[in-house]
Scaffold this motif. Structure first.
Motif, PDB file in Angstrom:
ATOM      1  N   SER A  27      74.356 109.006  39.561  1.00 46.00           N
ATOM      2  CA  SER A  27      75.583 108.717  38.803  1.00 46.00           C
ATOM      3  C   SER A  27      75.287 108.393  37.337  1.00 46.00           C
ATOM      4  O   SER A  27      76.141 108.575  36.473  1.00 46.00           O
ATOM      5  CB  SER A  27      76.327 107.522  39.421  1.00 46.00           C
ATOM      6  OG  SER A  27      75.536 106.339  39.298  1.00 46.00           O
ATOM      7  N   CYS A  40      78.651 101.976  46.785  1.00 36.30           N
ATOM      8  CA  CYS A  40      79.056 103.318  46.359  1.00 36.30           C
ATOM      9  C   CYS A  40      77.950 103.990  45.546  1.00 36.30           C
ATOM     10  O   CYS A  40      77.553 105.126  45.810  1.00 36.30           O
ATOM     11  CB  CYS A  40      80.356 103.248  45.550  1.00 36.30           C
ATOM     12  SG  CYS A  40      81.116 104.873  45.257  1.00 36.30           S
ATOM     13  N   LYS A  44      75.544 107.236  46.574  1.00 38.13           N
ATOM     14  CA  LYS A  44      75.443 108.396  45.679  1.00 38.13           C
ATOM     15  C   LYS A  44      73.972 108.682  45.353  1.00 38.13           C
ATOM     16  O   LYS A  44      73.540 109.842  45.353  1.00 38.13           O
ATOM     17  CB  LYS A  44      76.238 108.109  44.394  1.00 38.13           C
ATOM     18  CG  LYS A  44      76.638 109.383  43.681  1.00 38.13           C
ATOM     19  CD  LYS A  44      77.828 109.181  42.775  1.00 38.13           C
ATOM     20  CE  LYS A  44      78.285 110.504  42.207  1.00 38.13           C
ATOM     21  NZ  LYS A  44      78.786 111.450  43.210  1.00 38.13           N
ATOM     22  N   GLU A  72      82.742 109.326  45.426  1.00 41.90           N
ATOM     23  CA  GLU A  72      83.232 109.181  44.059  1.00 41.90           C
ATOM     24  C   GLU A  72      83.331 107.696  43.776  1.00 41.90           C
ATOM     25  O   GLU A  72      83.994 106.963  44.519  1.00 41.90           O
ATOM     26  CB  GLU A  72      84.625 109.816  43.935  1.00 41.90           C
ATOM     27  CG  GLU A  72      84.631 111.332  43.992  1.00 41.90           C
ATOM     28  CD  GLU A  72      84.099 111.948  42.707  1.00 41.90           C
ATOM     29  OE1 GLU A  72      84.460 111.470  41.615  1.00 41.90           O
ATOM     30  OE2 GLU A  72      83.293 112.895  42.804  1.00 41.90           O
ATOM     31  N   CYS A  73      82.661 107.251  42.704  1.00 41.34           N
ATOM     32  CA  CYS A  73      82.671 105.824  42.366  1.00 41.34           C
ATOM     33  C   CYS A  73      83.409 105.620  41.046  1.00 41.34           C
ATOM     34  O   CYS A  73      83.337 106.460  40.146  1.00 41.34           O
ATOM     35  CB  CYS A  73      81.249 105.293  42.206  1.00 41.34           C
ATOM     36  SG  CYS A  73      80.102 105.726  43.541  1.00 41.34           S
ATOM     37  N   GLU A  74      84.082 104.478  40.936  1.00 43.35           N
ATOM     38  CA  GLU A  74      84.624 104.074  39.638  1.00 43.35           C
ATOM     39  C   GLU A  74      83.442 103.670  38.745  1.00 43.35           C
ATOM     40  O   GLU A  74      82.339 103.427  39.232  1.00 43.35           O
ATOM     41  CB  GLU A  74      85.576 102.876  39.792  1.00 43.35           C
ATOM     42  CG  GLU A  74      86.741 103.115  40.740  1.00 43.35           C
ATOM     43  CD  GLU A  74      87.862 103.963  40.147  1.00 43.35           C
ATOM     44  OE1 GLU A  74      87.694 104.461  39.005  1.00 43.35           O
ATOM     45  OE2 GLU A  74      88.879 104.147  40.840  1.00 43.35           O
ATOM     46  N   LYS A  80      86.203 104.940  44.856  1.00 40.96           N
ATOM     47  CA  LYS A  80      87.563 105.396  44.614  1.00 40.96           C
ATOM     48  C   LYS A  80      88.266 105.442  45.967  1.00 40.96           C
ATOM     49  O   LYS A  80      87.651 105.768  46.985  1.00 40.96           O
ATOM     50  CB  LYS A  80      87.556 106.777  43.957  1.00 40.96           C
ATOM     51  CG  LYS A  80      87.050 106.698  42.511  1.00 40.96           C
ATOM     52  CD  LYS A  80      87.266 107.978  41.732  1.00 40.96           C
ATOM     53  CE  LYS A  80      86.884 107.746  40.258  1.00 40.96           C
ATOM     54  NZ  LYS A  80      87.000 108.958  39.449  1.00 40.96           N
ATOM     55  N   GLN A  83      88.500 109.901  48.785  1.00 42.44           N
ATOM     56  CA  GLN A  83      87.218 110.585  48.788  1.00 42.44           C
ATOM     57  C   GLN A  83      87.422 111.990  49.342  1.00 42.44           C
ATOM     58  O   GLN A  83      88.238 112.189  50.243  1.00 42.44           O
ATOM     59  CB  GLN A  83      86.201 109.815  49.648  1.00 42.44           C
ATOM     60  CG  GLN A  83      85.886 108.420  49.141  1.00 42.44           C
ATOM     61  CD  GLN A  83      85.035 108.413  47.877  1.00 42.44           C
ATOM     62  OE1 GLN A  83      84.336 109.378  47.572  1.00 42.44           O
ATOM     63  NE2 GLN A  83      85.092 107.318  47.131  1.00 42.44           N
TER      64      GLN A  83
END
Length: 263
Positions: A27, A40, A44, A72-74, A80, A83
């Motif tokens: 990320s 999260c 990833k 999907e991460c903030e 999030k 997903q």
């Protein structure tokens, strides 16, 4: 340069005002190595590692029903609410565990539902005598507060029913202050440690109770959200049924579950 003691899946480590900051693999989000990295970002990073074929998976990794996916991460590191994997989408809780059926990309997940209660159930290997309950409680409470930095008030129970050890972590959003680690992150670090796949840089967890090493045959993590999951009965796998049965049993045992509805 510095070493990220609490997360080995990072690159580009640097010291900033005495704190080690590194970029999380997969990320590129900067993480503070003085505290736990969010689940999260860890998932990833693990997916990024597995794609390159570097890492072999432990044989019994992941007890949630879907296992590892590329989340999907903030930017803050939290999951999030929605997903997707290709055109298939689902809603998750703050622990990143699926809480709805899988749908097409039109699915709406209005909010990230908080996981307020996590039960970690471990089965220790066969032994003749039971463990000392007080020593066991002391070990796990001290380990969780020291190693994973969780405030002791969130550890609401350590139950021993030979050969099962059940640890209860409870944390409402209203109780959690900004500096507190999240129980979902703690449970993930702990589960990895118990399964021999530690996220820590070079620091294995040895479970030693009264100077005796303990090994575990099985570890299962159950999640209870502040709003009940939305599964249709036909889509339920045995694992999810077990989780829902646990929730219903908990309610039947007189635990009041507050459900807030945003209709």
């Amino acid at each position: 340069a510095c070493i990220c003691e609490k997360n080995k899946r990072v690159t580009n480590c640097r010291l900033v005002d005495g704190v080690c900051w590194c970029d999380s693999v997969g990320s590129g989000v900067s993480v503070n190595c003085d505290t736990l990295t969010s689940k999260c970002l860890l998932m990833k990073a693990e997916m990024a590692g597995s794609k390159s074929g570097r890492r072999e998976k432990p044989k019994d990794a992941f007890e949630d029903t879907d296992g590892l996916y590329d989340p999907e991460c903030e930017n803050t590191g939290v999951f999030k609410a929605k997903q997707c994997n290709g055109t298939t989408c689902w809603c998750v809780n703050t622990a990143g565990v699926r809480r709805t059926d899988k749908h097409d990309a039109d699915l709406r997940c209005n909010q990230l539902v908080r996981t307020t209660w996590i039960m970690i159930e471990m089965k220790h290997a066969e032994r003749n005598t039971p463990l000392n309950t007080e020593s066991l409680k002391k070990f796990f409470k001290e380990t969780i507060t020291n190693r994973y930095m969780l405030d002791g008030r969130y550890i609401t129970g350590v139950l021993y029913e030979k050969p099962y050890i059940t640890i209860d972590l409870k944390q409402n959003s209203s109780e959690k202050s900004p500096g507190d680690v999240d129980i979902a992150d703690v449970a993930y670090y702990f589960e990895k440690d118990v399964k021999g796949d530690s996220i820590f840089h070079n620091n294995r967890l040895n479970v030693s109770i009264d100077n005796e090493m303990l090994s575990f045959e099985k570890t299962v993590v159950y999640y209870v959200d502040e709003i009940a999951p939305e599964f249709s009965m036909k889509s339920l796998t045995p694992g999810l049924i077990a989780v829902i049965v646990v929730v219903i049993l908990a309610i039947a045992a007189g635990i009041v579950v507050l459900v807030s509805s945003n209709k």
